[in-house]
Design an enzyme around this catalytic site. Structure first.
Site, PDB file in Angstrom:
ATOM      1  N   LYS A 181       1.566  -4.991   5.177  1.00 57.76           N
ATOM      2  CA  LYS A 181       2.120  -6.689   4.684  1.00 57.76           C
ATOM      3  C   LYS A 181       3.163  -6.853   5.597  1.00 57.76           C
ATOM      4  O   LYS A 181       3.404  -6.053   6.512  1.00 57.76           O
ATOM      5  CB  LYS A 181       2.794  -6.211   3.273  1.00 57.76           C
ATOM      6  CG  LYS A 181       1.409  -6.021   2.342  1.00 57.76           C
ATOM      7  CD  LYS A 181       0.951  -7.297   1.688  1.00 57.76           C
ATOM      8  CE  LYS A 181      -0.435  -7.006   1.104  1.00 57.76           C
ATOM      9  NZ  LYS A 181      -0.532  -6.380  -0.297  1.00 57.76           N
TER      10      LYS A 181
HETATM   11  C1  LIG Z   1      -1.329  -6.034  -1.445  1.00 59.67           C
HETATM   12  C2  LIG Z   1      -1.237  -7.109  -2.626  1.00 59.67           C
HETATM   13  C3  LIG Z   1      -0.803  -6.462  -4.020  1.00 59.67           C
HETATM   14  C4  LIG Z   1      -0.611  -5.075  -4.256  1.00 59.67           C
HETATM   15  O1  LIG Z   1       0.497  -4.519  -3.645  1.00 59.67           O
HETATM   16  P1  LIG Z   1       0.705  -2.885  -3.486  1.00 59.67           P
HETATM   17  O2  LIG Z   1       2.049  -2.744  -2.956  1.00 59.67           O
HETATM   18  O3  LIG Z   1      -0.346  -2.357  -2.665  1.00 59.67           O
HETATM   19  O4  LIG Z   1       0.715  -2.362  -4.892  1.00 59.67           O
HETATM   20  C5  LIG Z   1      -0.822  -7.457  -5.004  1.00 59.67           C
HETATM   21  N1  LIG Z   1      -1.095  -8.551  -4.663  1.00 59.67           N
HETATM   22  C6  LIG Z   1      -1.450  -9.050  -3.695  1.00 59.67           C
HETATM   23  C7  LIG Z   1      -1.753 -10.620  -3.471  1.00 59.67           C
HETATM   24  C8  LIG Z   1      -1.542  -8.328  -2.423  1.00 59.67           C
HETATM   25  O5  LIG Z   1      -2.175  -8.788  -1.498  1.00 59.67           O
END
Ligand SMILES: *Cc1c(COP(=O)(O)O)cnc(C)c1O
Length: 374
Positions: A181
């Site tokens: 991210k």
């Molecule tokens: C990555 C992601 C999540 C989950 O995030 P985590 O920190 O891995 O639990 C939720 N929603 C979207 C749209 C994502 O891309």
């Protein structure tokens, strides 16, 4: 020839900060976690922030804080990662999908009304690829119908809607610090809110116990606690928080670089038959993903395969949720239920975008795309 992945973390001083925490003797949630929360809240201009183990947990306990009952309905988008709808399932509520806008890939506010019933409790919009949803329309609709809004901002730290940072517009906003991210702690998440729900969220993140552990074990604190409600276990420890504090310092420069890469892509790909992503005039995207749509004549699987053979990592975000076998079987969804999401899914491809990508890397990706289109 090196491989250009879809994404890569940018780590520098984090290593020193982790070893400082490790030597300090305090590893779980503590002052470092609080420092990260305060800095993040200030960054998005929200009253409160609670750091948790993942964004999935952030979404889960934000929704749980609304006292969701089995059978309650939660409106969300089919164009998202499976986490967004799984957390609805965990609480025995029902995900109700609303199709997307073809240009932003975000939930279509014009279609909210048709999805609403007397069981609807909340809306979870997702800022797809970092492009903020139409929050004015979503907020207007939720206020008129007494619904809570929980934003899935996993892609959107630093993104702006009408000059306001995502994170201060709704009941709760959930961010992800997963490894791919915009900023990362390895695994990690954050909830920001302007409501006075931090204590409630904190309890939910720690078994229903209402004091943070480090205060309980401190000599000033009490050893006694009791639990009057069910909570989960998803607090963020000091090691992850220390990484987060460093990453947050760099977030604006990360996003600036992402924007530059997006501009380079758009400039070069506009006249190739590819549809390039847009940015509405009233938002600032955090450019978590750069999603192109291939011309009809190109086979996507072959294209991605060819790109990989030429050392470029591409991917697809996302198979619409209603087409996953679990959701098909449970709710009887089928092809054709959300035609815009399905149409977009058919030819979408995510290109590499991350701050460490050099201009040369971007040029190489562009050159490779042009070759693979022939
Ligand atoms: C990555 C992601 C999540 C989950 O995030 P985590 O920190 O891995 O639990 C939720 N929603 C979207 C749209 C994502 O891309």
């Amino acid at each position: 020839m090196k491989f250009i992945p879809l994404s890569k973390p940018y780590i520098t001083d984090e290593i020193k900060k982790i070893s400082k925490v490790l030597k300090s003797g305090w590893l779980t949630s503590g002052p470092k976690t609080e420092e990260f929360e305060n800095k993040f809240a200030r960054y998005v201009n929200a009253k409160h922030a609670l750091a948790v183990a993942t964004c999935t947990d952030a979404l889960h306990i934000s929704l749980a804080s609304l006292n969701i009952k089995p059978g309650d309905e939660i409106i969300t988008t089919p164009m998202t990662f499976i986490a967004t709808s799984h957390i609805i399932e965990w609480l025995k509520a029902r995900p109700v999908f609303v199709d997307i806008q073809e240009d932003t890939f975000n939930i279509n506010p014009d279609k909210l009304f048709d999805a609403m019933t007397f069981k609807t409790k909340a809306i979870i919009p997702v800022h797809m690829a970092g492009h903020p949803c139409d929050m004015k329309e979503i907020t207007k609709f939720s206020k008129a119908n007494n619904l809570s809004v929980i934003e899935d901002a996993a892609h959107a730290p630093g993104a702006e809607y009408k000059d306001k940072k995502i994170g201060s517009l709704s009941y709760a906003t959930c961010f992800s610090f997963y490894a791919t991210k915009n900023m990362t702690t390895g695994e990690g998440g954050m909830i920001t809110t302007n409501e006075d729900i931090k204590d409630k969220l904190q309890k939910l993140s720690y078994f229903g116990i209402d004091k943070e552990a480090y205060k309980r074990y401190d000599k000033k604190g009490k050893w006694y606690y009791e639990v009057d409600s069910l909570g989960y276990k998803c607090n963020m420890d000091s090691i992850h928080a220390a990484i987060g504090i460093e990453q947050l310092k760099k977030l604006d420069s990360f996003n600036k670089r992402r924007r530059k890469i997006a501009e380079l892509y758009t400039e070069e790909l506009e006249d190739t038959g590819i549809i390039t992503p847009i940015e509405k005039p009233y938002v600032k995207s955090s450019w978590h993903l750069y999603i192109i749509r291939l011309p009809k004549s190109i086979n996507r699987a072959k294209f991605i395969d060819n790109m990989a053979k030429n050392n470029v990592g591409c991917s697809v975000h996302f198979l619409p949720i209603h087409l996953h076998p679990y959701y098909r079987k449970k709710y009887g969804f089928k092809k054709g239920d959300f035609p815009v999401a399905e149409k977009v899914y058919e030819n979408m491809v995510s290109l590499p975008i991350y701050p460490l990508m050099s201009n040369g890397d971007v040029e190489y990706v562009i050159k490779t795309i042009k070759r693979c289109l022939k």
